[in-house]
Design a protein around this motif. Structure first.
Motif, mmCIF file in Angstrom:
data_model
loop_
_atom_site.group_PDB
_atom_site.id
_atom_site.type_symbol
_atom_site.label_atom_id
_atom_site.label_comp_id
_atom_site.label_asym_id
_atom_site.label_seq_id
_atom_site.Cartn_x
_atom_site.Cartn_y
_atom_site.Cartn_z
ATOM 1 N N ASN A 69 43.042 40.512 39.400
ATOM 2 C CA ASN A 69 42.893 39.051 39.366
ATOM 3 C C ASN A 69 43.025 38.388 40.734
ATOM 4 O OD1 ASN A 69 42.507 38.943 36.528
ATOM 5 N ND2 ASN A 69 44.711 39.155 36.214
ATOM 6 N N ILE A 70 43.246 39.190 41.774
ATOM 7 C CA ILE A 70 43.220 38.620 43.125
ATOM 8 C C ILE A 70 41.807 38.087 43.356
ATOM 9 C CG2 ILE A 70 43.409 39.117 45.592
ATOM 10 C CD1 ILE A 70 45.399 41.345 44.862
ATOM 11 N N PRO A 71 41.650 36.814 43.697
ATOM 12 C CA PRO A 71 40.317 36.177 43.770
ATOM 13 C C PRO A 71 39.269 36.959 44.543
ATOM 14 C CG PRO A 71 42.025 34.537 44.055
ATOM 15 C CD PRO A 71 42.725 35.862 44.048
ATOM 16 N N MET A 72 39.629 37.524 45.694
ATOM 17 C CA MET A 72 38.618 38.173 46.537
ATOM 18 C C MET A 72 38.168 39.534 46.016
ATOM 19 S SD MET A 72 41.013 39.202 49.779
ATOM 20 C CE MET A 72 41.698 37.547 49.832
ATOM 21 N N VAL A 73 38.914 40.112 45.066
ATOM 22 C CA VAL A 73 38.579 41.449 44.568
ATOM 23 C C VAL A 73 37.178 41.489 43.965
ATOM 24 C CG1 VAL A 73 39.101 43.140 42.763
ATOM 25 C CG2 VAL A 73 40.925 42.292 44.239
ATOM 26 N N LYS A 74 36.908 40.608 43.012
ATOM 27 C CA LYS A 74 35.601 40.612 42.358
ATOM 28 C C LYS A 74 34.499 40.139 43.311
ATOM 29 C CE LYS A 74 37.460 40.223 37.685
ATOM 30 N NZ LYS A 74 37.557 39.433 36.432
ATOM 31 N N GLU A 75 34.854 39.215 44.199
ATOM 32 C CA GLU A 75 33.864 38.740 45.173
ATOM 33 C C GLU A 75 33.407 39.883 46.077
ATOM 34 O OE1 GLU A 75 35.544 35.529 47.313
ATOM 35 O OE2 GLU A 75 35.821 34.234 45.539
ATOM 36 N N LEU A 76 34.364 40.708 46.510
ATOM 37 C CA LEU A 76 34.030 41.829 47.381
ATOM 38 C C LEU A 76 33.212 42.886 46.635
ATOM 39 C CD1 LEU A 76 37.371 42.262 49.362
ATOM 40 C CD2 LEU A 76 35.203 41.328 50.194
ATOM 41 N N ILE A 78 31.152 42.319 44.094
ATOM 42 C CA ILE A 78 29.803 41.779 43.914
ATOM 43 C C ILE A 78 28.998 41.918 45.201
ATOM 44 C CG2 ILE A 78 28.473 39.661 43.513
ATOM 45 C CD1 ILE A 78 30.761 38.787 41.635
ATOM 46 N N ALA A 79 29.624 41.583 46.333
ATOM 47 C CA ALA A 79 28.934 41.680 47.622
ATOM 48 C C ALA A 79 28.546 43.121 47.922
ATOM 49 C CB ALA A 79 29.823 41.120 48.725
ATOM 50 N N SER A 80 29.466 44.053 47.647
ATOM 51 C CA SER A 80 29.179 45.465 47.917
ATOM 52 C C SER A 80 28.086 46.000 46.995
ATOM 53 C CB SER A 80 30.448 46.298 47.750
ATOM 54 O OG SER A 80 30.197 47.669 47.965
ATOM 55 N N ASN A 81 28.177 45.634 45.712
ATOM 56 C CA ASN A 81 27.193 46.123 44.744
ATOM 57 C C ASN A 81 25.796 45.543 44.996
ATOM 58 O OD1 ASN A 81 29.085 47.696 43.376
ATOM 59 N ND2 ASN A 81 29.669 46.019 42.001
ATOM 60 N N ASN A 82 25.749 44.325 45.535
ATOM 61 C CA ASN A 82 24.459 43.686 45.827
ATOM 62 C C ASN A 82 23.961 43.975 47.244
ATOM 63 O OD1 ASN A 82 24.365 42.551 43.269
ATOM 64 N ND2 ASN A 82 25.393 40.667 43.924
ATOM 65 N N LYS A 83 24.786 44.742 48.002
ATOM 66 C CA LYS A 83 24.401 45.145 49.369
ATOM 67 C C LYS A 83 24.090 43.943 50.248
ATOM 68 C CE LYS A 83 24.464 49.347 47.745
ATOM 69 N NZ LYS A 83 25.651 50.191 47.937
ATOM 70 N N LYS A 84 24.929 42.929 50.165
ATOM 71 C CA LYS A 84 24.694 41.748 50.988
ATOM 72 C C LYS A 84 26.016 41.094 51.385
ATOM 73 C CE LYS A 84 24.210 38.458 47.176
ATOM 74 N NZ LYS A 84 23.326 37.469 46.513
ATOM 75 N N ASP A 85 25.930 40.206 52.355
ATOM 76 C CA ASP A 85 27.087 39.441 52.821
ATOM 77 C C ASP A 85 28.204 40.325 53.352
ATOM 78 O OD1 ASP A 85 25.844 37.076 52.121
ATOM 79 O OD2 ASP A 85 26.687 37.089 50.088
ATOM 80 N N ARG A 90 33.880 40.477 55.891
ATOM 81 C CA ARG A 90 34.756 41.333 56.698
ATOM 82 C C ARG A 90 36.194 40.796 56.745
ATOM 83 N NH1 ARG A 90 33.446 45.254 60.094
ATOM 84 N NH2 ARG A 90 31.245 44.644 60.027
ATOM 85 N N HIS A 91 36.319 39.489 56.890
ATOM 86 C CA HIS A 91 37.653 38.877 56.950
ATOM 87 C C HIS A 91 38.389 39.052 55.622
ATOM 88 C CE1 HIS A 91 40.882 36.204 58.089
ATOM 89 N NE2 HIS A 91 40.642 35.426 57.038
ATOM 90 N N ASP A 92 37.676 38.855 54.522
ATOM 91 C CA ASP A 92 38.284 39.028 53.199
ATOM 92 C C ASP A 92 38.733 40.472 52.985
ATOM 93 O OD1 ASP A 92 37.898 36.393 52.628
ATOM 94 O OD2 ASP A 92 36.113 36.690 51.395
ATOM 95 N N ILE A 93 37.915 41.408 53.466
ATOM 96 C CA ILE A 93 38.271 42.828 53.330
ATOM 97 C C ILE A 93 39.548 43.121 54.098
ATOM 98 C CG2 ILE A 93 37.566 45.180 53.962
ATOM 99 C CD1 ILE A 93 34.691 44.382 53.337
ATOM 100 N N GLN A 94 39.662 42.553 55.293
ATOM 101 C CA GLN A 94 40.859 42.756 56.102
ATOM 102 C C GLN A 94 42.100 42.218 55.391
ATOM 103 O OE1 GLN A 94 41.217 44.516 58.846
ATOM 104 N NE2 GLN A 94 43.439 44.075 58.821
ATOM 105 N N GLN A 181 31.606 46.593 37.406
ATOM 106 C CA GLN A 181 31.485 46.325 38.834
ATOM 107 C C GLN A 181 32.144 47.400 39.704
ATOM 108 O OE1 GLN A 181 29.651 43.761 39.970
ATOM 109 N NE2 GLN A 181 29.230 43.214 37.835
ATOM 110 N N GLY A 182 33.030 48.173 39.127
ATOM 111 C CA GLY A 182 33.772 49.175 39.886
ATOM 112 C C GLY A 182 35.173 49.297 39.322
ATOM 113 N N PHE A 183 36.105 49.738 40.146
ATOM 114 C CA PHE A 183 37.480 49.873 39.656
ATOM 115 C C PHE A 183 38.477 49.741 40.799
ATOM 116 C CE2 PHE A 183 36.090 54.199 40.672
ATOM 117 C CZ PHE A 183 37.171 54.744 41.358
ATOM 118 N N ILE A 184 39.708 49.470 40.418
ATOM 119 C CA ILE A 184 40.820 49.455 41.356
ATOM 120 C C ILE A 184 41.768 50.563 40.906
ATOM 121 C CG2 ILE A 184 42.171 47.729 40.061
ATOM 122 C CD1 ILE A 184 42.975 46.576 42.860
#
Length: 208
Positions: A69-76, A78-85, A90-94, A181-184
């Motif tokens: 439920n950490i907000p950036m988890v699903k955003e990251l 989606i970005a990885s699965n769609n191969k964009k952004d 990068r900042h969110d990943i850090q 979308q993936g897993f943690i």
């Protein structure tokens, strides 16, 4: 004289043999009781450890649910699965990497926590050396994740994975709008549990 000697010997044997038999029976009963106590001790310990292990894995699954439920988890994801952004994230990943590093510090049994996209690629982790590498999950386990099942792997012990330590992976699937979308996942160092079992001593009365 010979008869008297035989009578004395017979009398001694008559007194000793029952004592020997009685002692043997007592020893046999004592050993049987000792064995039964040891067996009960082992069974009690096994049940207690099973309860503790279940509670341990349940707690890890709850922790993974919370981290999902950490907000950036699903955003990251989606970005990885769609191969964009990728650059924009990068900042969110850090930031997420730092959060996962904090999880490792909080839990001594945790080797690392990873976020993995639907292709099985690690996109966030406390250690940069694992980023963009494939997660150690079998196709059968991926199928279970896609069916929205939490998985706990068998013990993994091989070079190139978690420094060769005995490990297990607890993975929690992540869905968005009904799509996988993936897993943690938590990678657990199982040497902690092996040491716990090896350090156990049972009360054996025969040792006293």
């Amino acid at each position: 004289m010979n008869i008297r000697r035989k009578f004395i010997v017979f009398s001694i044997l008559w007194g000793i043999i029952p004592a020997i038999i009685s002692t043997s029976i007592c020893i046999s009963n004592f050993n049987a009781r000792n064995l039964e106590l040891t067996k009960q001790n082992v069974e009690t310990f096994s049940k207690d450890q099973a309860i503790h292990l279940k509670a341990f894995f349940d707690e890890n699954i709850n922790n993974l649910n919370n981290d999902t439920n950490i907000p950036m988890v699903k955003e990251l994801l989606i970005a990885s699965n769609n191969k964009k952004d990728a650059e924009n994230k990068r900042h969110d990943i850090q930031i997420l990497n730092e959060i996962l590093a904090g999880r490792k510090q909080e839990r001594f049994f945790l080797s690392r926590e990873v976020l993995v996209d639907k292709e099985g690629v690690i996109i966030a982790c406390d250690s940069s050396e694992y980023i963009n590498k494939k997660a150690m999950i079998s196709n059968n386990e991926v199928d279970k994740l896609k069916q929205n099942e939490v998985i706990v792997t068998n013990i993994i012990e091989r070079e190139g994975f978690n420094n060769g330590a005995k490990s297990a992976i607890i993975a929690n699937p992540i869905f968005l709008e009904g799509k996988y979308q993936g897993f943690i996942a938590n990678i657990i160092n199982m040497n902690y549990f092996e040491k716990l079992v090896n350090d156990v001593s049972f009360l054996i009365l025969g040792d006293y």
